[in-house]
Design an enzyme around this catalytic site. Structure first.
Site, short mmCIF file in Angstrom:
data_model
loop_
_atom_site.label_atom_id
_atom_site.label_comp_id
_atom_site.label_asym_id
_atom_site.label_seq_id
_atom_site.Cartn_x
_atom_site.Cartn_y
_atom_site.Cartn_z
N GLU A 1 -5.90 -2.23 17.14
CA GLU A 1 -5.62 -0.80 17.27
C GLU A 1 -6.62 0.01 16.46
O GLU A 1 -7.15 -0.50 15.48
CB GLU A 1 -4.22 -0.49 16.71
CG GLU A 1 -3.10 -1.10 17.51
CD GLU A 1 -1.75 -0.99 16.81
OE1 GLU A 1 -0.73 -0.90 17.50
OE2 GLU A 1 -1.71 -1.02 15.55
N LYS B 1 -7.85 2.29 13.63
CA LYS B 1 -7.31 2.55 12.28
C LYS B 1 -7.56 4.03 11.99
O LYS B 1 -8.67 4.43 11.62
CB LYS B 1 -8.00 1.66 11.24
CG LYS B 1 -7.42 1.84 9.84
CD LYS B 1 -8.08 0.90 8.84
CE LYS B 1 -7.38 0.88 7.50
NZ LYS B 1 -7.26 2.18 6.85
N ARG C 1 -0.02 7.61 6.46
CA ARG C 1 0.95 6.70 7.07
C ARG C 1 2.33 7.34 7.03
O ARG C 1 2.70 7.97 6.03
CB ARG C 1 0.97 5.39 6.31
CG ARG C 1 1.85 4.36 6.96
CD ARG C 1 1.68 3.04 6.28
NE ARG C 1 2.41 1.98 6.94
CZ ARG C 1 2.07 0.72 6.87
NH1 ARG C 1 1.02 0.34 6.18
NH2 ARG C 1 2.78 -0.20 7.49
N ARG D 1 3.30 6.45 2.67
CA ARG D 1 2.93 5.08 2.34
C ARG D 1 3.56 4.65 1.01
O ARG D 1 3.93 3.51 0.82
CB ARG D 1 1.41 4.98 2.24
CG ARG D 1 0.91 3.59 1.99
CD ARG D 1 -0.55 3.62 1.65
NE ARG D 1 -1.10 2.30 1.44
CZ ARG D 1 -0.81 1.53 0.41
NH1 ARG D 1 0.04 1.95 -0.52
NH2 ARG D 1 -1.36 0.34 0.28
N GLU E 1 0.57 6.81 12.17
CA GLU E 1 -0.32 7.53 11.27
C GLU E 1 -0.36 9.00 11.72
O GLU E 1 -0.56 9.27 12.91
CB GLU E 1 -1.72 6.89 11.33
CG GLU E 1 -2.69 7.39 10.30
CD GLU E 1 -2.68 6.60 8.98
OE1 GLU E 1 -1.81 5.71 8.79
OE2 GLU E 1 -3.55 6.89 8.15
N ARG F 1 0.98 -7.71 1.68
CA ARG F 1 -0.35 -7.64 2.27
C ARG F 1 -0.70 -9.03 2.73
O ARG F 1 -0.71 -9.97 1.94
CB ARG F 1 -1.35 -7.17 1.20
CG ARG F 1 -2.72 -6.82 1.75
CD ARG F 1 -3.67 -6.44 0.63
NE ARG F 1 -3.39 -5.13 0.03
CZ ARG F 1 -3.68 -3.96 0.59
NH1 ARG F 1 -4.24 -3.91 1.78
NH2 ARG F 1 -3.41 -2.83 -0.02
N LYS G 1 -7.82 -5.54 8.62
CA LYS G 1 -8.57 -4.31 8.91
C LYS G 1 -10.05 -4.63 8.95
O LYS G 1 -10.55 -5.46 8.18
CB LYS G 1 -8.24 -3.20 7.92
CG LYS G 1 -8.44 -3.50 6.47
CD LYS G 1 -7.97 -2.32 5.61
CE LYS G 1 -7.91 -2.73 4.15
NZ LYS G 1 -7.33 -1.71 3.29
P1 ATP Z 1 -6.73 1.90 3.25
O1 ATP Z 1 -7.04 2.40 1.89
O2 ATP Z 1 -7.82 1.12 3.91
O3 ATP Z 1 -6.09 2.92 4.15
P2 ATP Z 1 -4.18 0.76 2.54
O4 ATP Z 1 -4.11 -0.08 1.32
O5 ATP Z 1 -3.61 2.14 2.49
O6 ATP Z 1 -5.69 0.77 3.04
P3 ATP Z 1 -3.90 -1.28 4.47
O7 ATP Z 1 -2.69 -2.00 4.86
O8 ATP Z 1 -4.92 -2.04 3.77
O9 ATP Z 1 -3.44 0.01 3.69
O10 ATP Z 1 -4.56 -0.66 5.75
C1 ATP Z 1 -3.72 -0.19 6.74
C2 ATP Z 1 -3.52 1.31 6.57
O11 ATP Z 1 -4.21 1.94 7.63
C3 ATP Z 1 -2.07 1.65 6.73
O12 ATP Z 1 -1.42 1.80 5.48
C4 ATP Z 1 -2.08 2.92 7.54
O13 ATP Z 1 -1.98 4.06 6.70
C5 ATP Z 1 -3.45 2.98 8.17
N1 ATP Z 1 -3.46 2.78 9.62
C6 ATP Z 1 -4.09 3.58 10.51
N2 ATP Z 1 -3.96 3.12 11.75
C7 ATP Z 1 -3.21 2.00 11.69
C8 ATP Z 1 -2.75 1.07 12.65
N3 ATP Z 1 -3.03 1.20 13.95
N4 ATP Z 1 -2.00 0.03 12.22
C9 ATP Z 1 -1.71 -0.12 10.92
N5 ATP Z 1 -2.14 0.72 9.95
C10 ATP Z 1 -2.88 1.77 10.33
#
Ligand code: ATP
Length: 601
Positions: free
Chosen positions: A267, A269, A274, A289, A319, A436, A442
């Protein structure tokens, strides 16, 4: 009387003594032992209150209950009434000590000494109990409207009057919102597990329940009242946020597909905020988040959920992204900041309209979907939503082809996304709440440097500034998180990338987080000028990762007697949407180091 208290309550002094021990230790195992001791003495009825107070709050953050954060002026008035010293004297003492908790303690001490000398044996104090402190503080927090200031002063001074000097210190810190002991959820769960079973299984059951409701006080209470068995049956409740599932990272499409089991749902990102959307009838909650209740910031999203989710009860994730209403183009992450305001939200809503891109479903119509594989969750999600321009599924493909995955990633970046999230679709690809893992990977494109991505690191220490930086800090000691040991391992010292304004704010940001010794959850070989409680997260960009004899991140993992360091780190921005344990992990940095080696060779 004293026995009654022992039965259903706890002397507040016991809690305060534990606070002191927690503050003084540099060993995490000791922290756990102190908590076990405390919980043993705590009646199940108040274990939730003990846990909230220890974390400096009255409720879990997401409940959106009124917060304490009582102002200095009001606290000074209460101290004055409780100790009999005029406000002027309280102010003078505050100027001298710079810490209202200490002021209350000092003045209580002199007052008490004087009283003791004058009327030896007279004036019996009522020892404070946890229940009394909690209930009174709750009333302080909730008091509002005309006359509420006087009521707050009255309630607070009443408590301080009966408090011993050391209790007064901590009561003031709690009401100011400055009790920062740095006791993490994981540490509390460890202590609970020791007390209720002591096995790995007990720890896992406690964590699962916590992941499903994000309320450690509540989990501890169920555990203490009904036992581990009841916790096993713990269910999702709409309106209580579920701790989010998080992704690992990789930069090679072939490896991503292999790691995810051969085929993925990939998907876009999106780079926004979030959102966990809860719906029960007409009621809608939106959690961030970090599981804060952000419903008030997004009345438009509430309306979308009401109009476009057909299930009566559901928990879905997506998101929220700012968009250009004329073109439908995605706008940068920073634009969403305009929605972080309490007033005039309807104006911000017009200027900064948003869309929601949905990617998961955790609960629908009484059924828990977190244990079901991704495609089942995704299909159910499709079934219960009516898609439109502003409320729709995240752009996605299902593929087993690395070339197609790479193309999809480039398309995502072109559209204004950060990259993609590739998700495993095999039968065990469940929703791992609060974890995690490799079920989500990602894949971000970042052309900026050798280090392929920025990292989010926690501040654990600071160095005095010199020259132009006199009066503020010269550099910050940064650490990555190690979930295995629940500790923070240092990885660099960052001194560049700060604007003059950022620099000027540093002392204020850290004033309440400085402690006289290394925090028990910090692992460091470097001795900074100031130790800082791990709390504040910053996004850092570096040039590369190197072996280092000084930093403890990944110690001994690549080479014995060496850890890893980020070279030429640069501050990008604060990540206030992340808590310390959401920082980049030690394993992720090791992985980044390995990737980088492959690229060079
Ligand atoms: P980052 O700082 O890279 O956003 P993170 O630590 O907040 O990372 P991760 O789980 O590493 O979170 O990366 C997924 C994040 O990306 C999610 O927390 C969400 O906010 C965002 N996101 C955007 N699109 C998507 C998607 N299609 N599926 C899951 N998460 C998504």
């Amino acid at each position: 009387m004293a026995e009654d208290i022992q039965m259903k309550d706890l002397h507040f002094l016991e809690l305060v003594e534990t606070f002191q021990k927690l503050e003084a230790t540099t060993k995490r195992t000791e922290m756990i032992a102190y908590l076990v001791d405390l919980f043993k003495k705590t009646h199940p009825e108040i274990i939730d209150e003990v846990i909230y107070l220890m974390q400096g709050k009255l409720y879990p953050d997401w409940m959106g209950m009124p917060e304490l954060g009582v102002g200095e002026k009001l606290i000074m008035r209460a101290i004055s009434i409780a100790t009999g010293f005029p406000v002027k004297r309280v102010k003078e003492e505050f100027k001298k000590q710079g810490d209202l908790g200490k002021v209350a303690e000092t003045l209580k001490l002199s007052k008490r000494q004087a009283a003791l000398l004058a009327f030896l044996g007279a004036g019996v104090q009522h020892p404070l109990t946890v229940k009394r402190v909690y209930t009174t503080l709750d009333r302080v927090a909730k008091a509002s409207g005309p006359g509420s200031i006087d009521l707050k002063v009255k309630l607070l001074s009443g408590l301080l009057q009966d408090a011993s000097p050391i209790e007064a210190r901590y009561i003031v810190r709690i009401v100011e919102g400055r009790l920062r002991l740095g006791v993490a959820d994981a540490t509390i769960m460890d202590a609970l597990a020791v007390l209720y079973g002591g096995s790995k299984e007990a720890r896992a059951i406690i964590e699962r329940a916590f992941n499903l409701c994000s309320d450690l006080g509540f989990v501890a209470k169920v555990l203490a009242e009904k036992g581990l068995h009841a916790l096993k049956e713990f269910k999702i409740t709409v309106g209580r946020p579920i701790r989010p599932m998080l992704a690992e990272r990789l930069n090679d499409p072939r490896e991503i597909i292999a790691k995810a089991g051969g085929k993925v749902l990939a998907e876009f990102k999106y780079d926004g905020e979030r959102a966990q959307l809860h719906k029960k009838g007409d009621l809608v909650w939106i959690f961030s988040r970090r599981l804060e209740n952000i419903t008030a910031q997004y009345p438009d999203v509430v309306e979308m959920v009401n109009n476009s989710v057909s299930a009566g009860e559901a928990i879905i994730e997506g998101e929220i992204v700012c968009i250009d209403p004329d073109t439908g183009d995605l706008r940068p992450f920073q634009d969403l900041m305009h929605r972080k305001r309490k007033y005039d939200i309807h104006i911000a809503m017009k200027e900064y309209p948003v869309a929601v891109f949905l990617f998961d479903l955790l609960y629908a119509e009484g059924e828990d979907y977190t244990n079901k594989p991704l495609l089942e969750r995704h299909n159910k999600l499709k079934e219960i939503i009516k898609e439109n321009e502003r409320f729709r599924l995240a752009e996605h493909i299902i593929t087993d082809d690395p070339v197609e995955l790479e193309e999809f990633m480039l398309k995502a970046v072109e559209t204004g996304c950060e990259g993609i999230v590739a998700k495993a679709i095999h039968s065990s690809a469940v929703y791992q709440a609060g974890a995690r893992g490799w079920l989500w990977i990602k894949y971000k494109r970042d052309y900026r440097s050798e280090m392929m991505d920025t990292v989010d690191l926690v501040v654990v220490g600071a160095f005095t500034g010199r020259g132009r930086r006199a009066g503020t800090f010269g550099a910050l000691l940064m650490a990555a998180y190690d979930p295995g040991t629940d500790t923070f391992k240092t990885v660099c010292k960052v001194g560049t990338g700060f604007t003059d304004e950022d620099l000027a704010q540093l002392p204020k940001i850290f004033e309440d987080l400085i402690i006289p010794h290394r925090h028990a959850r910090v692992d460091s070989k470097i001795q900074p000028d100031y130790w800082i409680i791990p709390d504040k997260v910053a996004e850092i960009m570096g040039a590369e990762i190197t072996l280092s004899p000084l930093h403890t991140c990944g110690w001994g993992k690549i080479k014995s007697d060496a850890g890893l360091a980020i070279r030429f780190p640069r501050f990008i921005r604060w990540r206030d949407d992340k808590g310390a344990s959401d920082a980049t992990t030690v394993d992720e940095i090791i992985e980044m180091y390995r990737k980088q080696l492959k690229k060079i060779s």
